[in-house]
Design a protein around this motif. Sequence first.
Motif, PDB file in Angstrom:
ATOM      1  N   PRO A 102      49.350 -38.477  51.736  1.00  8.17           N
ATOM      2  CA  PRO A 102      49.230 -37.744  53.003  1.00  8.17           C
ATOM      3  C   PRO A 102      48.174 -36.653  52.914  1.00  8.17           C
ATOM      4  CG  PRO A 102      51.163 -37.007  51.796  1.00  8.17           C
ATOM      5  CD  PRO A 102      50.635 -38.203  51.065  1.00  8.17           C
ATOM      6  N   ARG A 103      47.439 -36.487  53.987  1.00  9.25           N
ATOM      7  CA  ARG A 103      46.501 -35.368  54.096  1.00  9.25           C
ATOM      8  C   ARG A 103      47.175 -34.178  54.752  1.00  9.25           C
ATOM      9  NH1 ARG A 103      41.264 -36.077  53.927  1.00  9.25           N
ATOM     10  NH2 ARG A 103      41.398 -33.841  53.417  1.00  9.25           N
ATOM     11  N   THR A 104      48.296 -34.451  55.454  1.00  8.96           N
ATOM     12  CA  THR A 104      49.052 -33.389  56.118  1.00  8.96           C
ATOM     13  C   THR A 104      50.541 -33.634  55.923  1.00  8.96           C
ATOM     14  OG1 THR A 104      47.366 -33.032  57.830  1.00  8.96           O
ATOM     15  CG2 THR A 104      49.603 -32.277  58.322  1.00  8.96           C
ATOM     16  N   ILE A 105      51.261 -32.599  55.517  1.00 11.00           N
ATOM     17  CA  ILE A 105      52.722 -32.625  55.490  1.00 11.00           C
ATOM     18  C   ILE A 105      53.211 -31.537  56.430  1.00 11.00           C
ATOM     19  CG2 ILE A 105      54.808 -32.270  54.107  1.00 11.00           C
ATOM     20  CD1 ILE A 105      53.336 -33.365  51.706  1.00 11.00           C
ATOM     21  N   LEU A 106      54.033 -31.932  57.391  1.00 10.20           N
ATOM     22  CA  LEU A 106      54.649 -30.985  58.310  1.00 10.20           C
ATOM     23  C   LEU A 106      56.133 -30.893  57.979  1.00 10.20           C
ATOM     24  CD1 LEU A 106      53.107 -32.019  61.771  1.00 10.20           C
ATOM     25  CD2 LEU A 106      52.231 -30.377  60.098  1.00 10.20           C
ATOM     26  N   GLU A 107      56.591 -29.703  57.680  1.00 10.68           N
ATOM     27  CA  GLU A 107      57.999 -29.471  57.378  1.00 10.68           C
ATOM     28  C   GLU A 107      58.609 -28.645  58.502  1.00 10.68           C
ATOM     29  OE1 GLU A 107      60.521 -27.827  53.593  1.00 10.68           O
ATOM     30  OE2 GLU A 107      59.043 -26.444  54.452  1.00 10.68           O
ATOM     31  N   LEU A 108      59.655 -29.163  59.109  1.00  9.46           N
ATOM     32  CA  LEU A 108      60.363 -28.450  60.168  1.00  9.46           C
ATOM     33  C   LEU A 108      61.615 -27.838  59.562  1.00  9.46           C
ATOM     34  CD1 LEU A 108      60.044 -31.183  62.953  1.00  9.46           C
ATOM     35  CD2 LEU A 108      58.414 -29.373  62.336  1.00  9.46           C
ATOM     36  N   MET A 171      46.051 -31.025  66.540  1.00  5.20           N
ATOM     37  CA  MET A 171      44.963 -31.944  66.854  1.00  5.20           C
ATOM     38  C   MET A 171      43.927 -32.016  65.731  1.00  5.20           C
ATOM     39  SD  MET A 171      44.320 -31.258  70.924  1.00  5.20           S
ATOM     40  CE  MET A 171      42.972 -32.435  70.990  1.00  5.20           C
ATOM     41  N   ARG A 172      43.800 -30.958  64.949  1.00  2.00           N
ATOM     42  CA  ARG A 172      42.766 -30.949  63.900  1.00  2.00           C
ATOM     43  C   ARG A 172      43.286 -31.435  62.556  1.00  2.00           C
ATOM     44  NH1 ARG A 172      43.171 -27.978  59.687  1.00  2.00           N
ATOM     45  NH2 ARG A 172      44.265 -25.971  59.636  1.00  2.00           N
ATOM     46  N   LEU A 173      44.593 -31.567  62.378  1.00  2.00           N
ATOM     47  CA  LEU A 173      45.142 -31.907  61.065  1.00  2.00           C
ATOM     48  C   LEU A 173      44.828 -33.362  60.714  1.00  2.00           C
ATOM     49  CD1 LEU A 173      48.611 -30.111  61.233  1.00  2.00           C
ATOM     50  CD2 LEU A 173      46.570 -29.401  59.966  1.00  2.00           C
ATOM     51  N   PRO A 174      44.351 -33.611  59.499  1.00  2.00           N
ATOM     52  CA  PRO A 174      43.951 -34.967  59.104  1.00  2.00           C
ATOM     53  C   PRO A 174      45.154 -35.867  58.814  1.00  2.00           C
ATOM     54  CG  PRO A 174      43.666 -33.463  57.257  1.00  2.00           C
ATOM     55  CD  PRO A 174      44.055 -32.615  58.438  1.00  2.00           C
ATOM     56  N   HIS A 175      44.955 -37.154  58.971  1.00  2.00           N
ATOM     57  CA  HIS A 175      45.979 -38.169  58.697  1.00  2.00           C
ATOM     58  C   HIS A 175      45.659 -38.866  57.378  1.00  2.00           C
ATOM     59  CE1 HIS A 175      47.809 -37.966  62.759  1.00  2.00           C
ATOM     60  NE2 HIS A 175      46.596 -37.547  63.096  1.00  2.00           N
ATOM     61  N   ASN A 195      55.042 -37.061  68.286  1.00  2.00           N
ATOM     62  CA  ASN A 195      54.599 -38.454  68.297  1.00  2.00           C
ATOM     63  C   ASN A 195      53.275 -38.616  69.038  1.00  2.00           C
ATOM     64  OD1 ASN A 195      54.757 -41.274  67.838  1.00  2.00           O
ATOM     65  ND2 ASN A 195      55.634 -41.569  69.881  1.00  2.00           N
ATOM     66  N   ARG A 196      52.960 -37.715  69.922  1.00  2.00           N
ATOM     67  CA  ARG A 196      51.681 -37.756  70.630  1.00  2.00           C
ATOM     68  C   ARG A 196      50.502 -37.627  69.669  1.00  2.00           C
ATOM     69  NH1 ARG A 196      52.209 -32.588  73.835  1.00  2.00           N
ATOM     70  NH2 ARG A 196      50.020 -33.052  74.278  1.00  2.00           N
ATOM     71  N   PHE A 197      50.752 -37.000  68.510  1.00  2.00           N
ATOM     72  CA  PHE A 197      49.676 -36.733  67.569  1.00  2.00           C
ATOM     73  C   PHE A 197      49.695 -37.693  66.380  1.00  2.00           C
ATOM     74  CE2 PHE A 197      51.035 -32.846  69.657  1.00  2.00           C
ATOM     75  CZ  PHE A 197      49.847 -32.344  70.161  1.00  2.00           C
ATOM     76  N   LEU A 198      50.742 -38.506  66.269  1.00  2.00           N
ATOM     77  CA  LEU A 198      50.880 -39.408  65.139  1.00  2.00           C
ATOM     78  C   LEU A 198      50.055 -40.674  65.348  1.00  2.00           C
ATOM     79  CD1 LEU A 198      54.732 -39.066  64.566  1.00  2.00           C
ATOM     80  CD2 LEU A 198      52.910 -38.019  63.221  1.00  2.00           C
ATOM     81  N   VAL A 199      49.621 -41.268  64.252  1.00  3.62           N
ATOM     82  CA  VAL A 199      48.852 -42.513  64.304  1.00  3.62           C
ATOM     83  C   VAL A 199      49.527 -43.543  63.404  1.00  3.62           C
ATOM     84  CG1 VAL A 199      46.710 -41.247  64.735  1.00  3.62           C
ATOM     85  CG2 VAL A 199      47.310 -41.892  62.389  1.00  3.62           C
TER      86      VAL A 199
END
Length: 254
Positions: A102-108, A171-175, A195-199
């Motif tokens: 992963p290039r980005t990890i989002l932790e909620l 929007m700028r975070l890499p996948h 989910n709007r930002f997921l690929v």
Amino acid sequence: MKLAYGYKAFWETANKNYPDQLRRGGPLDMYPVSISTVVNADHSDRFAKPSDRGWKSSLNSKIFPERSTAIGALALTYKGLMCLKTPFDLALYTRLIWELQPRTILELGSLQGGSGLWFADHMSVLCEHPGEVHSFDLHTKCIHENAKHALLTFHHVDLSDVAAFNEKLLMRLPHPWLVIDDAHQQIFSIFSYLNRFLVSGDYYVFEDGPMRADKGIIDGLQLVEQSGFLIDTYYTDAFGSNLTCAPNAWLRKS
């Protein structure tokens, strides 16, 4: 010997800053969570629709039959900070970070910052091109000063309000992305927003909530399925059927 910063430091900070949140059943109440209560990775049917899966899990019945065992697993610390991840899930995340890169990890849900630090450390070791870890929580005063890493950023966000997210940041975070929801706040509303930002190829993990397998969870996972996500059964079943804190909820976007 290094001592854990652990629960004492967390409770002192929480009692000072968020006394109303510590009520029984409140968002910072850890009591219900921690006190009261190999398959071939390349097999052809690895990815499954949520609607095709049962909810039987051996996590509580076989691995955590005793209250003290569950407490011990969830009381693990990382570099002295509360982490609240089972040994099984930590092993699975290690594999997924290596596999997904992963290039980005989002932790909620940040809590004390221990799990965010764990993700940042493991990304830096396992990823050929380390990216960014972003952890979101309303109660940022509970994050310990030692939860610091060059790849890790904490954000003060009310997770009950999806409008609180910084859309420009997302929007700028890499996948690829790995999203871990361990906040248990409006989980499917947040999912619908993110989910709007997921690929294709991104992963989304719902921790703890799916262990209830109530109507709200099952209906929510039907929404997830309709959004093009499949269960990665390697991660749900690596140690046994749904032996994870995220049963049927290690999800990959098609």
